[in-house]
Motif scaffolding. Structure first.
Motif, PDB file in Angstrom:
ATOM      1  N   THR A 170      -8.967  -7.434   2.730  1.00 24.65           N
ATOM      2  CA  THR A 170      -8.589  -6.867   1.405  1.00 24.65           C
ATOM      3  C   THR A 170      -9.441  -7.459   0.373  1.00 24.65           C
ATOM      4  O   THR A 170     -10.051  -8.771   0.516  1.00 24.65           O
TER       5      THR A 170
ATOM      6  N   ARG B 214      -7.508  -0.235   0.411  1.00 22.66           N
ATOM      7  CA  ARG B 214      -6.530  -0.988   0.594  1.00 22.66           C
ATOM      8  C   ARG B 214      -5.813  -1.599  -0.652  1.00 22.66           C
ATOM      9  O   ARG B 214      -6.693  -1.981  -1.544  1.00 22.66           O
TER      10      ARG B 214
ATOM     11  N   GLN C 149       0.675  -4.483   5.713  1.00 21.48           N
ATOM     12  CA  GLN C 149       0.205  -4.130   4.383  1.00 21.48           C
ATOM     13  C   GLN C 149       1.242  -3.890   3.304  1.00 21.48           C
ATOM     14  O   GLN C 149       2.466  -3.471   3.827  1.00 21.48           O
TER      15      GLN C 149
ATOM     16  N   PRO D 162      -2.203   2.336  -2.276  1.00 15.36           N
ATOM     17  CA  PRO D 162      -3.607   1.359  -2.934  1.00 15.36           C
ATOM     18  C   PRO D 162      -4.395   2.063  -3.763  1.00 15.36           C
ATOM     19  O   PRO D 162      -4.910   1.353  -4.271  1.00 15.36           O
TER      20      PRO D 162
ATOM     21  N   SER E  79      -5.979   3.243   3.276  1.00 18.49           N
ATOM     22  CA  SER E  79      -5.761   2.093   4.406  1.00 18.49           C
ATOM     23  C   SER E  79      -6.644   2.283   5.683  1.00 18.49           C
ATOM     24  O   SER E  79      -6.847   1.184   6.244  1.00 18.49           O
TER      25      SER E  79
END
Length: 470
Positions: free
Chosen positions: A277, A302, A317, A322, A343
């Protein structure tokens, strides 16, 4: 099952990429030797994620699995780094691993070996308990294996670690490897008082105790490091072993449909692996840079991290969209130019696609090898673990990747993003990298062929296992 049917047990460490690596190893074994049986014994730090469940439920019939009892989080140190947590998860799972192996040996399986992940080496003691040979499947580069094997000897080259910045007396020269600069090792040589240091020492010791190391690389990719390793230990280069297909959902199939509508060799694929990330500032700069480049892109987005780039590696997550963290209006402005997917994407299918030209990657070794077998040159954007070392290999040794420059805050600014994208997608340097990557792709195909060097190395190990059948 016939008592003579050979079987191996495998022990991954926590982390989706490590589980996938061991599964792909098992598939390669079964492709070459369909008479084998494989059981994967999985240590866990928490309940299985939906992605892990999906992966396990899609296993072929000859691969069984057992999820070992969850490690009590109170037995683990707070704020431990991911590598230490992976090692500790296996260490605390040794009693349940021993019990699972006892159950396997009491059945009709004829166990001939225990195959461990790099951070599962503490399980060697369980292999000895059952008089089984213990092999380590190292799913990363030969250079990273050399680093781990020599780690206890290298602290003397460190000058200082002031303000978190590593300074070396000289570049690290491992046998057969390119010299590694401080920037390539910045998060791999911790203070000797740090848990991560003790973890690396323990892993190094375990690797030296293994009966053999199965390496996911191949001779034409890393000839120097592989030869040097084989002077020290029985190391078998059996790669590149990568996924052949992804579990494609209706959501992820949309990006493939979008690729189908794009011109050949026109798209940059952007992904940071299963756990990478970016901080919010870097996420913004990457978005603006992709837009500024004018080139087409497919981006796996993400939610940003709060600080550590590996913050989601062993954790789920955030349950958020996102895309909400992208700059305002970005998605609308780049319609037609880009496609953003939340993702996860079917990476191997994306990289194989004729519309995909290059790969902006975190330089995890799985992703690196997938790029090699698909012949896609790269932009190297390492985040954590050994990824900076891999980036050095891609940029300095293999010469198949560009490495963006960071500013004084460690951020790649939008203009630099745009520059490296244009250089890869349209410049002469990008074309030359593509030519070199094509050569590595051909070498990878040859290595995995019937008489290829990697297949022959795999056969040497399996022959040893088969001789233990009777």
């Amino acid at each position: 099952m016939d008592k003579k049917t050979p079987s191996i047990a495998m022990v991954p460490c926590p982390g989706t990429s490590h589980l996938i690596a061991q599964i792909e190893f098992a598939k390669r074994l079964l492709h070459l030797h369909p008479d084998f049986h494989v059981t994967i014994l999985i240590p866990t730090l928490g309940p299985p994620s939906s992605s892990m469940n999906s992966i396990l439920q899609s296993l072929p019939p000859s691969i069984h699995f057992t999820i070992l009892p969850q490690v009590d989080p109170h037995d683990l140190p707070p704020n431990a780094d991911p590598a230490s947590l992976m090692l500790l998860a296996v260490t605390h799972s040794l009693p349940s691993l021993s019990q699972a192996l006892s159950s396997l040996t009491s059945q009709t399986h004829h166990l001939v070996a225990l195959v461990l992940s790099t951070f599962s080496v503490d399980a060697i003691e369980v292999a000895r308990e059952f008089d089984l040979p213990a092999y380590v499947y190292h799913p990363s580069a030969a250079t990273s294996l050399a680093f781990l094997l020599h780690y206890p000897e290298i602290d003397g080259i460190v000058v200082s670690r002031k303000f978190g910045e590593l300074k070396l007396k000289e570049p690290l020269k491992l046998p057969g490897c390119i010299p590694l600069e401080a920037q390539d090792l910045s998060n791999l040589i911790p203070e000797t008082s740090h848990d991560f240091h003790r973890t690396l020492v323990q892993v190094s010791k375990g690797l030296h105790m293994a009966d053999g190391i199965l390496l996911n690389s191949f001779e034409d990719l890393e000839p120097g490091p592989i030869r040097a390793l084989q002077d020290v230990l029985p190391v078998y280069p059996i790669g590149p072993i990568v996924q052949n297909e992804s579990n494609i959902s209706s959501n992820s199939s949309e990006c493939l449909a979008w690729l189908d509508t794009q011109p050949k060799n026109s798209v940059l694929y952007v992904s940071f692996g299963s756990g990478g990330t970016l901080p919010q500032e870097q996420l913004n700069e990457l978005a603006y840079g992709l837009e500024l480049s004018g080139h087409k892109f497919l981006w796996v987005v993400r939610a940003p991290s709060d600080g550590a780039a590996n913050s989601s590696y062993l954790n789920a997550q955030k349950d958020v969209d996102p895309l909400e963290y992208l700059p305002k209006g970005f998605v609308d402005r780049t319609k037609g130019q880009g496609f953003v997917i939340r993702s996860w994407a079917p990476q191997i299918e994306v990289l194989r696609h004729g519309s995909t030209y290059g790969f902006l990657t975190h330089c995890g070794w799985n992703s690196t090898l997938e790029s090699v077998v698909c012949g896609k040159s790269m932009i190297a954007w390492p985040l954590f673990a050994e990824q900076r070392m891999n980036a050095a290999l891609l940029n300095d040794q293999f010469k198949v990747a560009l490495r963006p420059k960071v500013n004084e805050k460690g951020v790649v600014e939008r203009e630099e993003v745009s520059r490296v994208v244009k250089c890869l997608m349209e410049g002469d340097e990008g074309k030359e990298m593509g030519r070199r990557m094509g050569m590595f792709k051909d070498a990878a195909v040859k290595a995995l062929g019937k008489d290829g060097a990697s297949t022959e190395a795999f056969e040497k190990v399996v022959t040893k296992w088969e001789n233990l059948k009777s």
